[in-house]
Design an enzyme around this catalytic site. Structure first.
Site, PDB file in Angstrom:
ATOM      1  N   LYS A 140      -8.552 -23.147 -23.324  1.00  0.00           N
ATOM      2  CA  LYS A 140      -9.682 -24.055 -23.512  1.00  0.00           C
ATOM      3  C   LYS A 140     -10.393 -23.749 -24.829  1.00  0.00           C
ATOM      4  O   LYS A 140     -10.828 -24.666 -25.555  1.00  0.00           O
ATOM      5  CB  LYS A 140     -10.654 -23.899 -22.334  1.00  0.00           C
ATOM      6  CG  LYS A 140     -11.677 -25.016 -22.187  1.00  0.00           C
ATOM      7  CD  LYS A 140     -11.001 -26.329 -21.856  1.00  0.00           C
ATOM      8  CE  LYS A 140     -11.984 -27.439 -21.591  1.00  0.00           C
ATOM      9  NZ  LYS A 140     -12.551 -27.390 -20.231  1.00  0.00           N
ATOM     10  N   GLU A 179     -15.978 -23.550 -16.266  1.00  0.00           N
ATOM     11  CA  GLU A 179     -14.599 -23.982 -16.027  1.00  0.00           C
ATOM     12  C   GLU A 179     -14.034 -23.325 -14.775  1.00  0.00           C
ATOM     13  O   GLU A 179     -14.268 -22.135 -14.514  1.00  0.00           O
ATOM     14  CB  GLU A 179     -13.728 -23.589 -17.238  1.00  0.00           C
ATOM     15  CG  GLU A 179     -12.382 -24.246 -17.293  1.00  0.00           C
ATOM     16  CD  GLU A 179     -12.465 -25.673 -17.828  1.00  0.00           C
ATOM     17  OE1 GLU A 179     -11.495 -26.425 -17.622  1.00  0.00           O
ATOM     18  OE2 GLU A 179     -13.481 -26.029 -18.446  1.00  0.00           O
ATOM     19  N   TYR A 225     -23.950  -5.777 -42.974  1.00  0.00           N
ATOM     20  CA  TYR A 225     -24.538  -4.894 -41.963  1.00  0.00           C
ATOM     21  C   TYR A 225     -25.760  -4.213 -42.586  1.00  0.00           C
ATOM     22  O   TYR A 225     -26.520  -4.854 -43.304  1.00  0.00           O
ATOM     23  CB  TYR A 225     -23.475  -3.917 -41.450  1.00  0.00           C
ATOM     24  CG  TYR A 225     -23.856  -3.298 -40.135  1.00  0.00           C
ATOM     25  CD1 TYR A 225     -24.187  -4.092 -39.031  1.00  0.00           C
ATOM     26  CD2 TYR A 225     -23.918  -1.914 -39.985  1.00  0.00           C
ATOM     27  CE1 TYR A 225     -24.561  -3.526 -37.827  1.00  0.00           C
ATOM     28  CE2 TYR A 225     -24.279  -1.337 -38.785  1.00  0.00           C
ATOM     29  CZ  TYR A 225     -24.606  -2.141 -37.707  1.00  0.00           C
ATOM     30  OH  TYR A 225     -24.976  -1.583 -36.520  1.00  0.00           O
ATOM     31  N   ASN A 280      -3.444 -34.078 -10.069  1.00  0.00           N
ATOM     32  CA  ASN A 280      -2.459 -33.379 -10.888  1.00  0.00           C
ATOM     33  C   ASN A 280      -1.785 -32.277 -10.090  1.00  0.00           C
ATOM     34  O   ASN A 280      -2.434 -31.631  -9.278  1.00  0.00           O
ATOM     35  CB  ASN A 280      -3.128 -32.764 -12.138  1.00  0.00           C
ATOM     36  CG  ASN A 280      -2.931 -33.629 -13.362  1.00  0.00           C
ATOM     37  OD1 ASN A 280      -1.903 -34.264 -13.516  1.00  0.00           O
ATOM     38  ND2 ASN A 280      -3.922 -33.631 -14.239  1.00  0.00           N
TER      39      ASN A 280
END
Length: 751
Positions: A96, A138, A41, A289
């Site tokens: 995901k 998504e 930092y 599905n």
């Protein structure tokens, strides 16, 4: 999506324990001293900031941008669940993210945007662009997903990829390449019927047309029938682009004489009559599905020549997006791509198809419990094929470079492929092969401690996961009460409860035990108490007489005490060469430590036997053993009487003529660090050791617990080796999932 092998409670527990969610942030640089903080930092961070401001491309060098993808959704089309909203989609987006990491070592952050306005959504994503190397959209409903993706592609200079569209399209294309190869047809000649004019369906058809399918040969259908030129009802600009001039109006009419059916619609949309009307060697990709448009069994009843794929893992030829998106992004990120274009998607599909036509590695066949050979039931690679990571990204990267999408082309492709191989986590394939062997064995697993809720949950999971039959040692009433308290009342009828009061074998068990222990100070009354009242002994007797195939115990008692009880029935002690081997999995590396269970203070002969036992376990796990006898000294320096046995143990193995690598004595850094090994060019290990044989059980215990607590390593074991039957001893701190893993080890018969 395969058939559920879990309950709602198990799914919730998985997301709750050990901490809520599925991923966390870990620093990749030291953060311990004041100097570290000053560099990470202020003021040290100012230097890379200035470099990036002067040259934005340096962000790929000095930050994680080049390996960071955002998984972004508004939750308007979550799996098959519909509009759950942004927050309701978060578990899927977290999932995901971890798939990106697991399959392609891509770091990923899930972001859920609480808006259904495409303008607001696009603005939010665009403003976050500098943070990421790529954007994975998504679970956004159509038609907004088309609008959002197109706008973001135009406005951003990093890859934007809607996986629900293009992920399915890429895997579908890969499968179709091979299906047409087997049927002797060409893509430009076949007639394709698509049912389901949503995001995935439209993307599939668009990609196939880019690959050579002719517009007039592609018939798209939705719930209202064929999309034909002149139709007005239920149309939009994306459907209109695929309208054809035809007299056909229904899916049934379109299917007559069709070569290919692609389904991304709904269960039962295709009938056997439709399949029967298709051309010779029809290709049927029923990808709805969780239930396909028609099952492979139904299709094959009327057409034995059909090549069938679905979206499910319990059927051959699964069209699974995880074969695509991790590797597409891996290749795109590694060339600092501006976009993922059609050429890159086609390259991905062609590479996947080519991989399926090659011989399948033994480890893949082992993981799936069957031999896989290119043909009608294997046209798409399996998600766990270890070659994917180093075969698909290079193909994507080459296409990106050839089409000008790369900011930083890869110069040495061979070196790149080698680096990709290093990204594979070997521990994942090991765990997968253990589970596959356990599932194939279908072992009757004895769970000795039916009075413990963790053990009962593990027994239920073992049986419901299709691993085999769970036999629980306990009292019927106690088991019933504890299952109900754990929210598993429906499992009461599933589990078989066994105890001394309900078995017809008790007298046989007692006589066996008396014959073993009569000269060890045990009388008939002692034998009765052991066999009829101690569940560890009773469970061991069950196993010894073939009334079960494996045993899991120790979750409620100290391991030393449990081992003592088991030794009443089996020769599981140091004198008979038994040993405990614990595997530590950490950051893609596996190291085994022995002996962690049996030998208190082994001599050099014992140490050599322990090394042999550990080498056997390693080979069962798919590892080539490299044994190091570790101490505080290396090859005799500093000299110490306490280290002498570690120096002598390799000489014992020399005399025995074993067939694995070993060396010692040596310190742990020399055993595990190739750089440290270079200082001893005469040493015989060809790489870092994966088995550490330690001087005593206490040092083994200290080592395992230290690495577990300080480094967060995953612990498997101790694995009890060198016993006639498959027995695994848990620790008292194990969770239900840990106990399940031990039962999987027992079922795999790793010894």
């Amino acid at each position: 999506m395969s058939k559920r092998r879990f309950t709602r409670e198990e799914a919730l527990a998985f997301h709750l324990e050990p901490t809520p969610g599925k991923w966390e942030v870990t620093a990749t640089v030291p953060m311990t001293t004041q100097r570290d903080l000053s560099l990470a930092y202020s003021p040290g961070v100012a230097v890379p900031c200035e470099e990036i401001a002067a040259n934005p491309e340096c962000a790929y060098d000095y930050t994680n941008k080049g390996n960071l993808v955002a998984v972004i959704s508004n939750g308007t089309a979550v799996l098959g669940l519909g509009n759950l909203g942004a927050l309701g989609s978060k578990p899927v987006m977290e999932g995901k993210s971890v798939l990106f990491k697991r399959f392609a070592d891509v770091n990923s952050i899930d972001i859920e945007l609480d808006t259904e306005d495409p303008d607001e959504f696009c603005k939010a994503v665009r403003l976050m662009g500098p943070t990421f190397g790529g954007i994975n959209l998504e679970d956004i409903k159509a038609p907004e997903c088309f609008i959002i993706e197109q706008r973001l592609k135009e406005e951003m200079d990093i890859p934007v990829f809607h996986d629900d569209q293009h992920g399915t399209a890429v895997i579908c294309a890969a499968g179709l390449i091979n299906a047409l190869h087997l049927s002797g047809k060409k893509i430009e000649d076949v007639r394709i019927v698509l049912n389901g004019a949503g995001a995935a369906g439209i993307a599939c058809l668009e990609l196939l047309k880019r690959m050579g399918a002719r517009h007039e040969n592609c018939i798209m259908c939705d719930t209202k029938g064929v999309i034909y030129q002149g139709r007005t009802k239920g149309m939009n600009q994306w459907k209109s682009a695929h309208a054809v001039s035809t007299e056909m109006r229904t899916l049934e009419e379109a299917m007559k004489g069709a070569d290919v059916f692609l389904g991304v619609s709904a269960k039962g949309a295709v009938t056997q009559d439709m399949v029967a009307s298709m051309a010779d060697n029809p290709v049927i990709f029923a990808m709805a599905n969780p239930d396909p448009e028609i099952t492979p069994e139904e299709a094959h009843e009327v057409r034995v020549d059909a090549i069938v794929a679905t979206g499910r893992s319990d059927y051959p030829n699964q069209v699974n997006n995880v074969l695509g998106f991790p590797y597409l992004f891996r290749g795109a990120l590694d060339i600092h791509a501006r976009a993922i274009n059609d050429e890159m998607k086609i390259a991905c599909a062609e590479a996947l198809a080519a991989l399926a036509r090659e011989d399948v590695p033994d480890e893949v066949a082992l993981a799936y419990g069957k031999s896989l050979t290119f043909g009608r039931d294997y046209i798409i690679p399996t998600p766990f094929d270890p070659r994917l990571i180093h075969r698909i990204p290079p193909a994507v990267a080459r296409a990106g470079m050839d089409t000008g999408a790369a900011r930083r082309p890869i110069i040495d492709m061979e070196a790149y492929e080698h680096r990709l191989k290093g990204r594979m986590d070997p521990t994942a394939s090991i765990l997968r092969s253990i589970n596959a062997r356990a599932r194939a064995a279908q072992a009757r697993m004895i769970f000795a401690e039916g009075d413990d809720p963790r053990v009962l949950r593990a027994a239920v999971m073992y049986q419901r996961s299709g691993l085999g039959k769970a036999l629980v040692v306990g009292r019927d009433g106690d088991v019933k009460d504890k299952l109900e308290a754990a929210g598993l009342a429906d499992a009461v009828r599933e589990l078989e409860v066994v105890n001394a009061a309900n078995t017809r074998h008790l007298n046989t068990y007692k006589q066996f035990l008396y014959d073993r222990l009569q000269r060890k100070g045990m009388d008939r009354q002692d034998i009765h108490r052991l066999a009829a009242r101690d569940r560890h002994v009773f469970a061991a007797l069950m196993l010894a007489h073939g009334h079960g195939d494996g045993l899991v115990t120790g979750a409620t008692r100290k391991s030393a005490h449990v081992l003592e009880l088991i030794n009443h029935v089996f020769d599981a002690d140091a004198a008979h060469g038994a040993a405990g081997v614990t595997a530590l999995l950490h950051k893609g590396r596996i190291v085994m430590i022995a002996d962690t269970l049996v030998h208190e203070w082994p001599d050099e002969e014992d140490l050599a036997t322990i090394a042999e036992r550990a080498a056997g376990v390693a080979r069962h796990l798919g590892l080539e053993p490299r044994v190091a006898f570790v101490s505080f000294s290396t090859f005799g320096y500093p000299v110490s009487e306490r280290a002498a046995k570690m120096h002598e143990a390799p000489k014992v193995l020399d005399r025995r003529g074993v067939d694995f690598e070993y060396e010692g004595e040596m310190t742990v850094d020399v055993a595990l660090n190739p750089k440290a090994q270079e200082h001893y060019p005469f040493q015989r290990l060809t790489g870092p050791a994966n088995i550490l044989v330690v001087p005593a059980r206490h040092s083994a215990s200290i080592s395992v617990k230290l690495i577990q607590e300080m480094a967060g390593a995953t612990v498997i074991g101790p694995i009890l080796a060198g016993v006639d039957k498959s027995i695994q001893i848990c620790s008292t701190a194990m969770t239900a999932n840990d106990i399940l893993n031990m039962s999987v080890l027992a079922a795999s018969n790793i010894d």
